[in-house]
Motif scaffolding. Structure first.
Motif, mmCIF file in Angstrom:
data_model
loop_
_atom_site.group_PDB
_atom_site.id
_atom_site.type_symbol
_atom_site.label_atom_id
_atom_site.label_comp_id
_atom_site.label_asym_id
_atom_site.label_seq_id
_atom_site.Cartn_x
_atom_site.Cartn_y
_atom_site.Cartn_z
ATOM 1 N N ALA A 30 51.927 35.545 32.430
ATOM 2 C CA ALA A 30 52.026 34.110 32.155
ATOM 3 C C ALA A 30 50.631 33.502 32.149
ATOM 4 C CB ALA A 30 52.902 33.425 33.195
ATOM 5 N N PHE A 31 50.352 32.650 31.169
ATOM 6 C CA PHE A 31 49.059 31.983 31.029
ATOM 7 C C PHE A 31 49.268 30.484 31.207
ATOM 8 C CE2 PHE A 31 48.660 35.982 28.905
ATOM 9 C CZ PHE A 31 47.335 36.387 29.077
ATOM 10 N N ASP A 32 48.604 29.917 32.218
ATOM 11 C CA ASP A 32 48.766 28.494 32.521
ATOM 12 C C ASP A 32 47.410 27.825 32.667
ATOM 13 O OD1 ASP A 32 51.681 27.947 32.846
ATOM 14 O OD2 ASP A 32 51.531 29.534 34.334
ATOM 15 N N LEU A 33 47.454 26.507 32.529
ATOM 16 C CA LEU A 33 46.277 25.662 32.770
ATOM 17 C C LEU A 33 46.601 24.731 33.917
ATOM 18 C CD1 LEU A 33 43.434 24.771 31.760
ATOM 19 C CD2 LEU A 33 44.626 23.069 30.353
ATOM 20 N N GLU A 34 45.737 24.725 34.935
ATOM 21 C CA GLU A 34 45.934 23.875 36.102
ATOM 22 C C GLU A 34 44.631 23.135 36.361
ATOM 23 O OE1 GLU A 34 46.668 24.881 40.671
ATOM 24 O OE2 GLU A 34 48.377 25.482 39.409
ATOM 25 N N GLY A 35 44.565 21.874 35.891
ATOM 26 C CA GLY A 35 43.308 21.147 35.963
ATOM 27 C C GLY A 35 42.289 21.783 35.031
ATOM 28 N N GLN A 36 41.163 22.210 35.588
ATOM 29 C CA GLN A 36 40.150 22.915 34.810
ATOM 30 C C GLN A 36 40.223 24.420 35.003
ATOM 31 O OE1 GLN A 36 38.092 21.434 32.576
ATOM 32 N NE2 GLN A 36 39.220 19.548 33.054
ATOM 33 N N GLU A 37 41.171 24.881 35.817
ATOM 34 C CA GLU A 37 41.276 26.302 36.104
ATOM 35 C C GLU A 37 42.362 26.964 35.265
ATOM 36 O OE1 GLU A 37 39.918 27.335 40.542
ATOM 37 O OE2 GLU A 37 41.754 26.130 40.466
ATOM 38 N N ARG A 38 42.102 28.223 34.932
ATOM 39 C CA ARG A 38 43.091 29.034 34.238
ATOM 40 C C ARG A 38 43.857 29.858 35.265
ATOM 41 N NH1 ARG A 38 39.994 25.703 31.550
ATOM 42 N NH2 ARG A 38 40.062 25.994 29.297
ATOM 43 N N VAL A 39 45.186 29.922 35.099
ATOM 44 C CA VAL A 39 46.040 30.653 36.032
ATOM 45 C C VAL A 39 46.684 31.812 35.282
ATOM 46 C CG1 VAL A 39 47.950 30.537 37.662
ATOM 47 C CG2 VAL A 39 46.500 28.518 37.279
ATOM 48 N N LEU A 40 46.452 33.024 35.772
ATOM 49 C CA LEU A 40 47.034 34.219 35.173
ATOM 50 C C LEU A 40 48.011 34.832 36.170
ATOM 51 C CD1 LEU A 40 47.156 36.331 32.907
ATOM 52 C CD2 LEU A 40 45.253 37.521 34.028
ATOM 53 N N THR A 41 49.268 34.925 35.776
ATOM 54 C CA THR A 41 50.320 35.504 36.614
ATOM 55 C C THR A 41 50.843 36.753 35.928
ATOM 56 O OG1 THR A 41 50.936 33.286 37.364
ATOM 57 C CG2 THR A 41 52.498 35.073 37.795
ATOM 58 N N VAL A 42 50.787 37.860 36.627
ATOM 59 C CA VAL A 42 51.112 39.155 36.021
ATOM 60 C C VAL A 42 52.287 39.787 36.753
ATOM 61 C CG1 VAL A 42 50.254 41.461 35.462
ATOM 62 C CG2 VAL A 42 48.731 39.482 35.295
ATOM 63 N N GLU A 43 53.211 40.331 35.983
ATOM 64 C CA GLU A 43 54.315 41.110 36.527
ATOM 65 C C GLU A 43 54.006 42.597 36.288
ATOM 66 O OE1 GLU A 43 59.134 41.245 36.004
ATOM 67 O OE2 GLU A 43 57.892 41.510 34.227
ATOM 68 N N TYR A 44 53.805 43.341 37.371
ATOM 69 C CA TYR A 44 53.582 44.779 37.289
ATOM 70 C C TYR A 44 54.895 45.513 37.552
ATOM 71 C CZ TYR A 44 48.574 43.753 37.675
ATOM 72 O OH TYR A 44 47.303 43.281 37.469
ATOM 73 N N ILE A 45 55.070 46.638 36.885
ATOM 74 C CA ILE A 45 56.249 47.461 37.131
ATOM 75 C C ILE A 45 56.084 48.166 38.468
ATOM 76 C CG2 ILE A 45 57.616 49.408 36.305
ATOM 77 C CD1 ILE A 45 56.735 48.687 33.475
ATOM 78 N N LYS A 46 57.056 47.988 39.340
ATOM 79 C CA LYS A 46 56.997 48.608 40.658
ATOM 80 C C LYS A 46 57.376 50.078 40.560
ATOM 81 C CE LYS A 46 58.793 47.986 45.365
ATOM 82 N NZ LYS A 46 59.720 47.182 46.202
ATOM 83 N N PRO A 47 56.542 50.976 41.078
ATOM 84 C CA PRO A 47 56.865 52.406 41.009
ATOM 85 C C PRO A 47 58.165 52.719 41.741
ATOM 86 C CG PRO A 47 54.579 52.060 41.671
ATOM 87 C CD PRO A 47 55.252 50.735 41.726
ATOM 88 N N SER A 48 58.927 53.663 41.200
ATOM 89 C CA SER A 48 60.157 54.087 41.853
ATOM 90 C C SER A 48 59.830 54.817 43.142
ATOM 91 C CB SER A 48 60.969 55.003 40.935
ATOM 92 O OG SER A 48 61.304 54.337 39.739
ATOM 93 N N PRO A 49 60.695 54.713 44.160
ATOM 94 C CA PRO A 49 60.423 55.401 45.423
ATOM 95 C C PRO A 49 60.434 56.910 45.240
ATOM 96 C CG PRO A 49 62.650 54.505 45.386
ATOM 97 C CD PRO A 49 61.944 53.951 44.192
ATOM 98 N N ALA A 50 59.589 57.590 45.998
ATOM 99 C CA ALA A 50 59.512 59.052 45.924
ATOM 100 C C ALA A 50 60.844 59.665 46.299
ATOM 101 C CB ALA A 50 58.416 59.568 46.864
ATOM 102 N N GLY A 51 61.231 60.701 45.576
ATOM 103 C CA GLY A 51 62.483 61.392 45.858
ATOM 104 C C GLY A 51 63.630 60.907 45.014
ATOM 105 N N GLY A 52 63.463 59.736 44.333
ATOM 106 C CA GLY A 52 64.479 59.236 43.409
ATOM 107 C C GLY A 52 65.761 58.807 44.074
ATOM 108 N N GLY A 53 65.747 58.492 45.364
ATOM 109 C CA GLY A 53 66.965 58.072 46.047
ATOM 110 C C GLY A 53 67.437 56.725 45.554
ATOM 111 N N GLY A 54 68.737 56.516 45.547
ATOM 112 C CA GLY A 54 69.290 55.251 45.102
ATOM 113 C C GLY A 54 69.197 54.207 46.194
ATOM 114 N N GLU A 55 69.881 53.090 45.942
ATOM 115 C CA GLU A 55 69.841 51.997 46.899
ATOM 116 C C GLU A 55 70.839 52.193 48.025
ATOM 117 O OE1 GLU A 55 70.376 48.383 44.828
ATOM 118 O OE2 GLU A 55 68.533 48.543 43.676
ATOM 119 N N GLY A 56 71.594 53.296 47.933
ATOM 120 C CA GLY A 56 72.552 53.548 49.002
ATOM 121 C C GLY A 56 73.891 52.927 48.714
ATOM 122 N N GLY A 57 74.922 53.416 49.389
ATOM 123 C CA GLY A 57 76.262 52.893 49.165
ATOM 124 C C GLY A 57 76.592 51.810 50.151
#
Length: 405
Positions: A30-57
């Motif tokens: 996301a690219f925003d302007l706040e006053g005289q400052e530029r605001v950059l907001t980035v969404e990074y892909i979160k790595p999957s947990p090691a072992g590939g386990g699910g969220e559980g039942g």
């Protein structure tokens, strides 16, 4: 021999390698302007947990985005991005960025900075999707939720593939915006992304206290803020100058051949509602110069099928079909007229009249090029719509309970 040795040394090394476990992948920004400052907001892909386990039942939870958010400020967007490196244990990799969002304040100031930033960085691709938000784009990236996709970037990519079946939405890429802004009219349209509350099934095991009947009360549904498109913004040069609502956006889409499918809810001869599914739409924008006056012309041809009827109209009769075709043409003409009125009021030729004039009458274009915005605002335009009902689904006559004819 010397050349062969140098080539062998350069080709056989791994000096520029990038290990996947040392990279953090962009999903959206996301690219925003706040006053005289530029605001950059980035969404990074979160790595999957090691072992590939699910969220559980067992007990379910609300869907969790597979993403990490970083928001930084700076005098320029590059400076803001480098500020994020102070807390990022991996190197940012931009080539997989799916979409970028531009906040309203930044859009009114001018999106030239954003486009320049994207175009000068080699890792960014011009196929990256680009959208607009009402208010700060940062809020959309931070607050967006989804039960189907794991991050906002993938959500927008999915919207890009399927949103055109409604006719109300479209998502361009950066290259499309460059093409529009470098054209004769210097205008473009960006879709608006917003967050809309949607119900989510109640969590398991969250029954209420015992009720008067001896059983537990029904659990309450949760609410998700999911991304959806709603209208568009009109740009003259690189600045946001006006908004289009959903109907006006579809009016523009008819003319620019952005409608792949659409649903028209109309009235039959008896006043009952019917739904016509548009399966094919073709439009052409033309100009004519005669007696010193420039005139515009929009021609649209659509075909569709009848897929829903609330009344008892017999569409095996020619007059019923003809009436429905006239209703469809009138509805499309009204949507185009509203979109054209909004564009002319804002002085943004997003319908392609400038390009059509340049191609057909280059000498006339050179005479009006410098004041085309004023010419467009008073341009007389005729709209011709041809609508055809090709099929009435699997039946022509509606069901009449009781066996009536």
């Amino acid at each position: 021999m010397l050349v062969a040795v140098v080539v062998a040394i350069c080709a056989g090394g791994c000096w520029d390698r990038r290990e996947i476990n040392e990279l953090s992948f962009f999903s959206s920004a996301a690219f925003d302007l706040e006053g005289q400052e530029r605001v950059l907001t980035v969404e990074y892909i979160k790595p999957s947990p090691a072992g590939g386990g699910g969220e559980g039942g067992g007990r379910e939870t609300l869907p969790q985005r597979q993403a990490i958010i970083d928001s930084e400020k700076g005098a320029t967007f590059l400076e803001a991005g480098r500020q994020g490196a102070l807390g990022m244990p991996r190197r940012a990799y931009l080539a997989h960025a799916a979409a970028i969002l531009i906040g309203e304040e930044m859009a009114r100031y001018g999106i030239k900075e954003v486009l320049e930033h994207i175009d000068r960085i080699p890792e960014f691709r011009r196929t990256t999707l680009i959208l607009l938000t009402r208010g700060p784009a940062r809020d959309e990236v931070i607050m967006a939720q989804s039960g189907l996709e794991k991050n906002l970037g993938r959500e927008i990519t999915g919207l890009h593939k399927w949103v055109q079946v409604s006719g109300y939405g479209f998502i361009p890429n950066v290259n499309h915006v460059f093409y529009d802004l470098s054209g004769e009219a210097g205008s473009t349209v960006l879709p608006v992304l917003e967050l809309a509350p949607q119900p989510y099934p109640p969590l398991l095991g969250r029954g209420g206290t015992a009720g008067g009947t001896g059983g537990a009360t029904a659990p309450k549904a949760e609410t998700l803020l999911t991304a959806r498109l709603n209208g568009a913004g009109l740009f003259y040069r690189d600045k946001l100058v006006a908004w289009l609502n959903a109907e006006q956006t579809r009016g523009w889409s008819w003319v620019r051949n952005k409608v792949k499918n659409a649903v028209l809810t109309l009235s039959d001869q008896n006043g009952s509602l019917v739904s016509l599914n548009i399966t094919d739409s073709r439009a052409k924008t033309e100009v004519e110069y005669r007696d010193g006056l420039i005139r515009g012309n929009i021609k649209v041809k659509v075909e569709g099928n009848l897929l829903e009827e609330q009344g008892y109209q017999d569409f095996t009769k020619e007059e019923a079909v003809k009436y429905l075709e006239e209703q469809a043409a009138a509805r499309i003409r009204a949507e185009i007229t509203e979109a054209l009125r909004a564009a002319q009021k804002a002085g943004t030729d997003v319908f392609g009249f400038a390009g059509a004039l340049h191609r057909r009458y280059p000498k006339v274009w050179r005479q009006v090029e410098n004041n085309w915005r004023d010419e467009f605002q008073r341009l007389p335009v005729t709209i011709e719509i041809e609508a055809k009902l090709r099929r009435t689904g699997m039946t022509g006559r509606p069901l009449k309970p009781g066996g009536g004819s």
